[in-house]
Design a protein around this motif. Structure first.
Motif, PDB file in Angstrom:
ATOM      1  N   PHE A  20       9.623   1.925  -4.467  1.00 14.08           N
ATOM      2  CA  PHE A  20      10.678   1.681  -4.834  1.00 14.08           C
ATOM      3  C   PHE A  20      11.682   2.888  -5.795  1.00 14.08           C
ATOM      4  O   PHE A  20      11.117   3.921  -6.304  1.00 14.08           O
ATOM      5  N   ASP A  21      12.402   2.261  -4.870  1.00 13.37           N
ATOM      6  CA  ASP A  21      14.311   2.909  -5.402  1.00 13.37           C
ATOM      7  C   ASP A  21      15.244   2.773  -5.520  1.00 13.37           C
ATOM      8  O   ASP A  21      15.683   1.844  -4.479  1.00 13.37           O
ATOM      9  N   ARG A  22      15.431   2.881  -7.076  1.00 15.91           N
ATOM     10  CA  ARG A  22      16.509   2.063  -7.336  1.00 15.91           C
ATOM     11  C   ARG A  22      17.694   3.383  -7.739  1.00 15.91           C
ATOM     12  O   ARG A  22      17.585   3.381  -9.531  1.00 15.91           O
ATOM     13  N   PRO A  23      18.542   4.364  -7.121  1.00 16.80           N
ATOM     14  CA  PRO A  23      18.970   5.895  -8.356  1.00 16.80           C
ATOM     15  C   PRO A  23      19.768   5.314  -9.104  1.00 16.80           C
ATOM     16  O   PRO A  23      20.429   4.079  -8.659  1.00 16.80           O
ATOM     17  N   GLY A  24      19.880   5.452 -10.405  1.00 20.42           N
ATOM     18  CA  GLY A  24      20.925   5.511 -11.062  1.00 20.42           C
ATOM     19  C   GLY A  24      20.162   3.679 -11.864  1.00 20.42           C
ATOM     20  O   GLY A  24      20.931   3.614 -12.883  1.00 20.42           O
ATOM     21  N   THR A  31       1.348  -1.399   0.267  1.00 16.05           N
ATOM     22  CA  THR A  31      -0.282   0.085   0.171  1.00 16.05           C
ATOM     23  C   THR A  31       0.494   1.128   0.199  1.00 16.05           C
ATOM     24  O   THR A  31       1.827   1.310   0.605  1.00 16.05           O
ATOM     25  N   MET A  32       0.589   1.931  -0.713  1.00 22.33           N
ATOM     26  CA  MET A  32       1.639   3.316  -0.941  1.00 22.33           C
ATOM     27  C   MET A  32       0.334   4.685  -1.031  1.00 22.33           C
ATOM     28  O   MET A  32      -0.345   4.879  -1.242  1.00 22.33           O
ATOM     29  N   SER A  33       0.999   5.722  -0.548  1.00 22.52           N
ATOM     30  CA  SER A  33       1.024   7.272  -0.244  1.00 22.52           C
ATOM     31  C   SER A  33       0.956   6.963  -1.790  1.00 22.52           C
ATOM     32  O   SER A  33       1.415   6.643  -2.606  1.00 22.52           O
ATOM     33  N   LEU A  34       0.266   8.599  -1.890  1.00 23.47           N
ATOM     34  CA  LEU A  34      -0.260   9.041  -3.527  1.00 23.47           C
ATOM     35  C   LEU A  34       1.216   9.330  -3.675  1.00 23.47           C
ATOM     36  O   LEU A  34       1.370   9.582  -5.583  1.00 23.47           O
ATOM     37  N   ASP A  35       1.465  10.458  -3.075  1.00 24.34           N
ATOM     38  CA  ASP A  35       3.354  10.588  -3.200  1.00 24.34           C
ATOM     39  C   ASP A  35       4.115   9.655  -3.162  1.00 24.34           C
ATOM     40  O   ASP A  35       5.387   9.773  -3.560  1.00 24.34           O
ATOM     41  N   GLY A  36       4.425   8.382  -3.255  1.00 28.24           N
ATOM     42  CA  GLY A  36       4.557   7.571  -3.024  1.00 28.24           C
ATOM     43  C   GLY A  36       5.530   5.854  -1.894  1.00 28.24           C
ATOM     44  O   GLY A  36       6.727   5.652  -2.815  1.00 28.24           O
ATOM     45  N   PHE A  37       5.371   6.574  -1.271  1.00 29.42           N
ATOM     46  CA  PHE A  37       5.679   6.146   0.063  1.00 29.42           C
ATOM     47  C   PHE A  37       5.169   4.605   0.741  1.00 29.42           C
ATOM     48  O   PHE A  37       3.545   4.635   0.665  1.00 29.42           O
ATOM     49  N   ILE A  38       5.591   3.982   1.344  1.00 26.22           N
ATOM     50  CA  ILE A  38       5.435   2.956   1.669  1.00 26.22           C
ATOM     51  C   ILE A  38       5.053   2.895   2.995  1.00 26.22           C
ATOM     52  O   ILE A  38       4.594   1.913   3.648  1.00 26.22           O
ATOM     53  N   ILE A  54       6.536 -10.311  -2.012  1.00 28.11           N
ATOM     54  CA  ILE A  54       7.584 -10.350  -1.954  1.00 28.11           C
ATOM     55  C   ILE A  54       6.512  -8.351  -0.876  1.00 28.11           C
ATOM     56  O   ILE A  54       6.096  -8.065  -1.194  1.00 28.11           O
ATOM     57  N   ILE A  55       7.090  -8.884   0.594  1.00 29.45           N
ATOM     58  CA  ILE A  55       7.261  -7.533   1.441  1.00 29.45           C
ATOM     59  C   ILE A  55       8.805  -6.823   1.819  1.00 29.45           C
ATOM     60  O   ILE A  55       8.978  -6.845   2.543  1.00 29.45           O
ATOM     61  N   GLY A  56       8.553  -5.119   0.905  1.00 30.85           N
ATOM     62  CA  GLY A  56       9.101  -4.845   1.460  1.00 30.85           C
ATOM     63  C   GLY A  56      10.154  -4.200   0.348  1.00 30.85           C
ATOM     64  O   GLY A  56      11.147  -5.509  -0.099  1.00 30.85           O
ATOM     65  N   ALA A  57      10.534  -2.960   0.793  1.00 26.24           N
ATOM     66  CA  ALA A  57      11.425  -2.077  -0.829  1.00 26.24           C
ATOM     67  C   ALA A  57      12.346  -2.843  -1.382  1.00 26.24           C
ATOM     68  O   ALA A  57      12.553  -3.070  -2.499  1.00 26.24           O
ATOM     69  N   ASP A  58      12.980  -2.938  -0.771  1.00 24.32           N
ATOM     70  CA  ASP A  58      14.705  -3.627  -0.529  1.00 24.32           C
ATOM     71  C   ASP A  58      14.855  -5.278  -1.379  1.00 24.32           C
ATOM     72  O   ASP A  58      15.467  -4.955  -2.306  1.00 24.32           O
TER      73      ASP A  58
END
Length: 179
Positions: free
Chosen positions: A149-153, A9-16, A115-119
């Motif tokens: 989802f955060d994957r810089p580069g 579940t994510m906020s509209l601005d992209g945070f879980i 899968i539970i967890g962004a990493d």
């Protein structure tokens, strides 16, 4: 064959999760959701990140504690390099992604490995093993925290929309990871 699905579940601005991993923001957005109910019925095992496992369950201490508001029970695998000294009933700690996925798939009996967890989700994308993404978008903006989802580069990940549904508390979007 078990599919690997990342759901959150994510906020509209992209945070879980909010700042510091706070999950209390979820409480007003939990409730009846037919898309979530369908997903829960398809899950055979969970592969969870250690930070998520150690995290802030907004339902802690209630009958809704646990994955999917307590609606799901079954094999839990926690991906970590620091397993606890004391065993945790019903939880298997695994040391790397390949080991975790193999164990979870074997336990899932053909159902989804959720899968539970962004990493852990990021690791699955990088390994090319993620099959689907299910996002429940809650009508709130947190302004900070843990991103879905955060994957810089990182390289672009193409998705094909499978389904969009609405419930009173969230919009659900289901995507297939395009080859």
């Amino acid at each position: 064959m078990s599919k690997i699905v990342y759901s959150a579940t994510m906020s509209l601005d992209g945070f879980i999760a909010g700042p510091g991993g706070d999950m209390s923001w979820l409480i007003p957005h939990l409730g009846p959701n037919p898309a979530a109910d369908r997903l829960v019925a398809e899950i055979g095992a969970l592969l969870i990140g250690r930070r998520t496992f150690d995290g802030d369950d907004p339902n802690k201490g209630t009958d809704k504690e646990g994955a999917f508001g307590g609606a799901w029970s079954g094999p839990h695998f926690v991906l970590t390099h620091r397993a606890p000294a004391t065993p945790v009933p019903g939880v298997t700690f695994v040391g790397d992604l390949a080991e975790g996925l193999a164990a979870a798939k074997a336990a899932a009996g053909g159902g989804y490995v959720n899968i539970i967890g962004a990493d852990v989700a990021r690791q699955c994308v990088e390994a090319g093993v993620l099959d689907e993404v299910v996002v429940f978008v809650a009508p709130v903006m947190l302004g900070g925290g843990v991103r879905l989802f955060d994957r810089p580069g990182g390289a672009e990940v193409r998705l094909e929309r499978v389904e969009v549904t609405e419930s009173p508390r969230a919009t659900s979007m289901r995507f297939r990871v395009a080859g």
